[in-house]
Design an enzyme around this catalytic site. Structure first.
Site, PDB file in Angstrom:
ATOM      1  N   ASP A  72       0.850  -1.194   0.000  1.00 33.00           N
ATOM      2  CA  ASP A  72       0.000   0.000   0.000  1.00 33.00           C
ATOM      3  C   ASP A  72       0.883   1.240   0.000  1.00 33.00           C
ATOM      4  O   ASP A  72       1.741   1.392   0.866  1.00 33.00           O
ATOM      5  CB  ASP A  72      -0.945   0.000   1.202  1.00 33.00           C
TER       6      ASP A  72
ATOM      7  N   TYR B 147       1.101   5.681  -0.587  1.00 30.03           N
ATOM      8  CA  TYR B 147       0.609   6.839   0.163  1.00 30.03           C
ATOM      9  C   TYR B 147       0.635   8.051  -0.764  1.00 30.03           C
ATOM     10  O   TYR B 147       1.176   9.092  -0.422  1.00 30.03           O
ATOM     11  CB  TYR B 147       1.541   7.029   1.369  1.00 30.03           C
TER      12      TYR B 147
ATOM     13  N   HIS C 250      -4.371  13.771   1.588  1.00 33.86           N
ATOM     14  CA  HIS C 250      -4.593  12.849   2.704  1.00 33.86           C
ATOM     15  C   HIS C 250      -3.380  12.852   3.637  1.00 33.86           C
ATOM     16  O   HIS C 250      -3.517  12.972   4.852  1.00 33.86           O
ATOM     17  CB  HIS C 250      -4.847  11.442   2.171  1.00 33.86           C
TER      18      HIS C 250
ATOM     19  N   GLU D 101     -10.702   3.654   3.718  1.00 31.83           N
ATOM     20  CA  GLU D 101      -9.819   4.487   2.904  1.00 31.83           C
ATOM     21  C   GLU D 101     -10.158   4.275   1.434  1.00 31.83           C
ATOM     22  O   GLU D 101     -10.187   3.137   0.951  1.00 31.83           O
ATOM     23  CB  GLU D 101      -8.340   4.158   3.167  1.00 31.83           C
TER      24      GLU D 101
ATOM     25  N   GLU E  31      -9.289   4.099  -2.151  1.00 34.46           N
ATOM     26  CA  GLU E  31      -8.045   3.887  -2.909  1.00 34.46           C
ATOM     27  C   GLU E  31      -8.361   3.180  -4.221  1.00 34.46           C
ATOM     28  O   GLU E  31      -9.440   2.629  -4.400  1.00 34.46           O
ATOM     29  CB  GLU E  31      -7.069   2.996  -2.112  1.00 34.46           C
TER      30      GLU E  31
ATOM     31  N   ASP F 196      -9.069   0.241   2.043  1.00 38.88           N
ATOM     32  CA  ASP F 196      -8.071  -0.166   3.046  1.00 38.88           C
ATOM     33  C   ASP F 196      -8.645   0.164   4.431  1.00 38.88           C
ATOM     34  O   ASP F 196      -8.353   1.202   5.009  1.00 38.88           O
ATOM     35  CB  ASP F 196      -6.774   0.600   2.771  1.00 38.88           C
TER      36      ASP F 196
ATOM     37  N   ARG G  54      -8.133   3.402  13.529  1.00 41.55           N
ATOM     38  CA  ARG G  54      -7.278   4.567  13.787  1.00 41.55           C
ATOM     39  C   ARG G  54      -6.707   4.576  15.201  1.00 41.55           C
ATOM     40  O   ARG G  54      -5.621   5.129  15.427  1.00 41.55           O
ATOM     41  CB  ARG G  54      -8.062   5.853  13.538  1.00 41.55           C
TER      42      ARG G  54
ATOM     43  N   GLN H 294      -3.817   2.277  15.163  1.00 38.85           N
ATOM     44  CA  GLN H 294      -2.775   2.857  14.304  1.00 38.85           C
ATOM     45  C   GLN H 294      -1.949   3.887  15.064  1.00 38.85           C
ATOM     46  O   GLN H 294      -0.716   3.887  14.989  1.00 38.85           O
ATOM     47  CB  GLN H 294      -3.438   3.504  13.085  1.00 38.85           C
TER      48      GLN H 294
ATOM     49  N   TYR I 171       1.967   2.679  15.272  1.00 33.35           N
ATOM     50  CA  TYR I 171       2.578   2.923  13.957  1.00 33.35           C
ATOM     51  C   TYR I 171       4.053   3.321  14.011  1.00 33.35           C
ATOM     52  O   TYR I 171       4.759   3.219  13.003  1.00 33.35           O
ATOM     53  CB  TYR I 171       1.759   3.937  13.159  1.00 33.35           C
TER      54      TYR I 171
ATOM     55  N   LYS J  46      -4.364  -2.254  10.071  1.00 27.60           N
ATOM     56  CA  LYS J  46      -4.693  -2.329   8.649  1.00 27.60           C
ATOM     57  C   LYS J  46      -4.907  -3.751   8.132  1.00 27.60           C
ATOM     58  O   LYS J  46      -5.552  -3.935   7.108  1.00 27.60           O
ATOM     59  CB  LYS J  46      -3.534  -1.726   7.838  1.00 27.60           C
TER      60      LYS J  46
ATOM     61  N   THR K 145      -9.123  -5.918   3.800  1.00 26.44           N
ATOM     62  CA  THR K 145      -9.015  -4.993   2.673  1.00 26.44           C
ATOM     63  C   THR K 145     -10.030  -5.492   1.659  1.00 26.44           C
ATOM     64  O   THR K 145     -10.165  -6.700   1.463  1.00 26.44           O
ATOM     65  CB  THR K 145      -7.595  -5.027   2.058  1.00 26.44           C
TER      66      THR K 145
ATOM     67  N   THR L  87      -4.783   6.559   0.156  1.00 25.83           N
ATOM     68  CA  THR L  87      -6.068   7.259   0.181  1.00 25.83           C
ATOM     69  C   THR L  87      -6.050   8.460  -0.759  1.00 25.83           C
ATOM     70  O   THR L  87      -5.181   9.327  -0.657  1.00 25.83           O
ATOM     71  CB  THR L  87      -6.378   7.735   1.605  1.00 25.83           C
TER      72      THR L  87
ATOM     73  N   GLU M 235     -10.461  12.128   8.058  1.00 27.92           N
ATOM     74  CA  GLU M 235     -10.348  13.480   7.504  1.00 27.92           C
ATOM     75  C   GLU M 235     -11.671  14.227   7.587  1.00 27.92           C
ATOM     76  O   GLU M 235     -11.711  15.385   8.006  1.00 27.92           O
ATOM     77  CB  GLU M 235      -9.902  13.397   6.038  1.00 27.92           C
TER      78      GLU M 235
HETATM   79 MN    MN Z   1      -4.120   2.893   2.807  1.00 30.89          MN
END
Ligand code: MN
Length: 426
Positions: free
Chosen positions: A121, A123, A128, A193, A195, A227, A231, A234, A238, A247, A251, A353, A367
């Site tokens: 994945d 970015y 985003h 997300e 994508e 995805d 949060r 995360q 992360y 994550k 998916t 995203t 967001e």
């Molecule tokens: Mn993603």
């Protein structure tokens, strides 16, 4: 790059393909897998209108191996597209033969386009990355590497599912605000997300980078990709190695892979904002500059249980465009392989995203709700900061331009089901 298969006026003898708002007119011809029953192996098909053409039954292939199809050289892929177009266009002599190989899509199960060996994945959504960066690091939203290197991480292929499946709310570690000790809990900040998935066609040998001007030859096509993200997990996990359990629990991808050939009428120049650095030479080329980007409109719809009960198909939460990605799909392939990493047919590269520049164009709830601080108001009076059990997220995409037939990517749909009880985890 355009040929007869893109002709705006061509109609199909499959009547449903000729509806103006149909995602799968004869100019699209996306590939996927289907089966008539769970006892049957996956078959390879092409979407046309509301039907699927069984390629084996139509006499076009003598196997059921999607990876083998995906590994075809570009010239063979284009020849197959031309054959499909010839056979499906109005007046084709093949109609009586192929009619028997058609099935209504709503009578078959649509599966993953193929078995996925590896999933990366990226970015590439700079809007985003900036908005989310502000939430996690207010003083330092966009890290200095962002404009030089296509950022990515290796995801989990085993939990990729097809549109229509259920996504169980995951459990994991969180550190609640003010707490000193983390706890195991069902996520309270479950998000989607928006994508695109890039499906790798021909692979490259280990140790052999793919130059930028050959990169698109390694792309079979694109689909939608959600995805799903927890949060709260995360934020806690992360650093320093990036996303992990936040994550990898699910998916979702749409079932039809739309080829770059079908997207040819919707190409656009790749440009950088004034003042931003140009890519390093290995990520720069004349074709990429002139036509490396794609004008694809992306949408997120939300259907809450209350909406479903009232017969509403859902509410449009946000809309954005693939043009706003910071890197092209060719640059992602080239960067992924520049160190010699081998891609294989059926590998998935997520774009990251794809948010637009305006706040209402966020491609995630994180967001749109400003990190959960500003509830999103829905037209029926409900609100959301993050997803609730029973919510269905529907991603859609289409490409439309004067002089070209509108094509779509279909739907990528997933419904949240409640977490397993924590008692079983203690
Ligand atoms: Mn993603």
């Amino acid at each position: 790059m355009l040929d007869a298969t893109h002709d705006l006026e061509t109609q199909s003898w499959v009547a449903s393909a000729n509806a103006p708002d149909c995602d799968f007119p004869i100019q699209n011809l996306p590939f996927g897998r289907f089966r008539r029953s769970p006892a049957e192996p996956w078959q390879i098909g092409v979407a046309i209108g509301d039907q699927v053409l069984d390629l084996h039954a139509a006499g076009l292939i003598d196997h059921f191996d999607m990876h083998r199809l995906m590994a075809m050289p570009v010239a063979a892929r284009r020849a197959l597209r031309k054959t499909l177009w010839e056979g499906l266009k109005a007046g084709s002599a093949l109609q009586p033969l192929w009619q028997a190989a058609l099935l209504p899509q709503n009578t078959v199960e649509l599966g993953l386009p193929c078995e996925v060996g590896d999933y990366t994945d990226f970015y590439t959504g700079i809007h985003h990355a900036t908005t989310v960066g502000k939430l996690f690091r207010p003083d330092n939203p966009l890290l200095p590497n962002y404009k030089w290197v296509p950022i990515g991480y290796h995801g989990r292929a085993s939990s990729i599912g097809t549109s229509g499946h259920s996504v169980r709310r995951p459990c994991g570690q969180t550190l609640k605000p003010g707490a000193e000790i983390p706890a195991l809990t069902a996520t309270q900040r479950l998000d989607y997300e928006l994508e695109l998935a890039i499906w790798v066609g021909q692979g490259n040998a280990l140790g052999e980078p793919v130059p930028l001007d050959e990169a698109e030859d390694h792309v079979w096509g694109v689909s939608l990709l959600n995805d799903w993200s927890a949060r709260d997990f995360q934020a806690w996990e992360y650093q320093p190695l990036g996303p992990f359990l936040a994550k990898n629990f699910a998916t979702t991808t749409s079932p039809w892979v739309v080829s770059l050939d079908a997207l040819a009428p919707f190409r656009a120049p790749f440009t950088r904002p004034e003042g931003d650095p140009q890519p390093l030479p290995y990520l720069d080329g004349a074709h990429n500059r002139a036509a490396g980007a794609f004008d694809v409109v992306l949408e997120v719809w939300l259907q809450t249980p209350a909406m479903a009960a009232a017969g509403h198909a859902g509410h449009l939460l946000s809309s954005s465009n693939f043009l706003d990605a910071y890197w092209t799909l060719a640059q992602l392939v080239t960067h992924h392989t520049v160190n010699g990493c081998n891609l294989r047919p059926g590998d998935v590269l997520g774009t990251g995203t794809l948010s637009g520049p305006a706040p209402e164009q966020g491609g995630s709830m994180l967001e749109l709700s400003a990190g959960g601080k500003q509830p999103i108001s829905l037209p029926n009076g409900e609100t959301r900061t993050f997803l609730q059990d029973g919510d269905t997220v529907i991603l859609k995409a289409h490409a439309q331009r004067a002089g070209a037939r509108r094509i779509g990517l279909g739907e990528c749909r997933g419904t949240i089901v409640p977490a397993r009880t924590l008692a079983t985890l203690d």
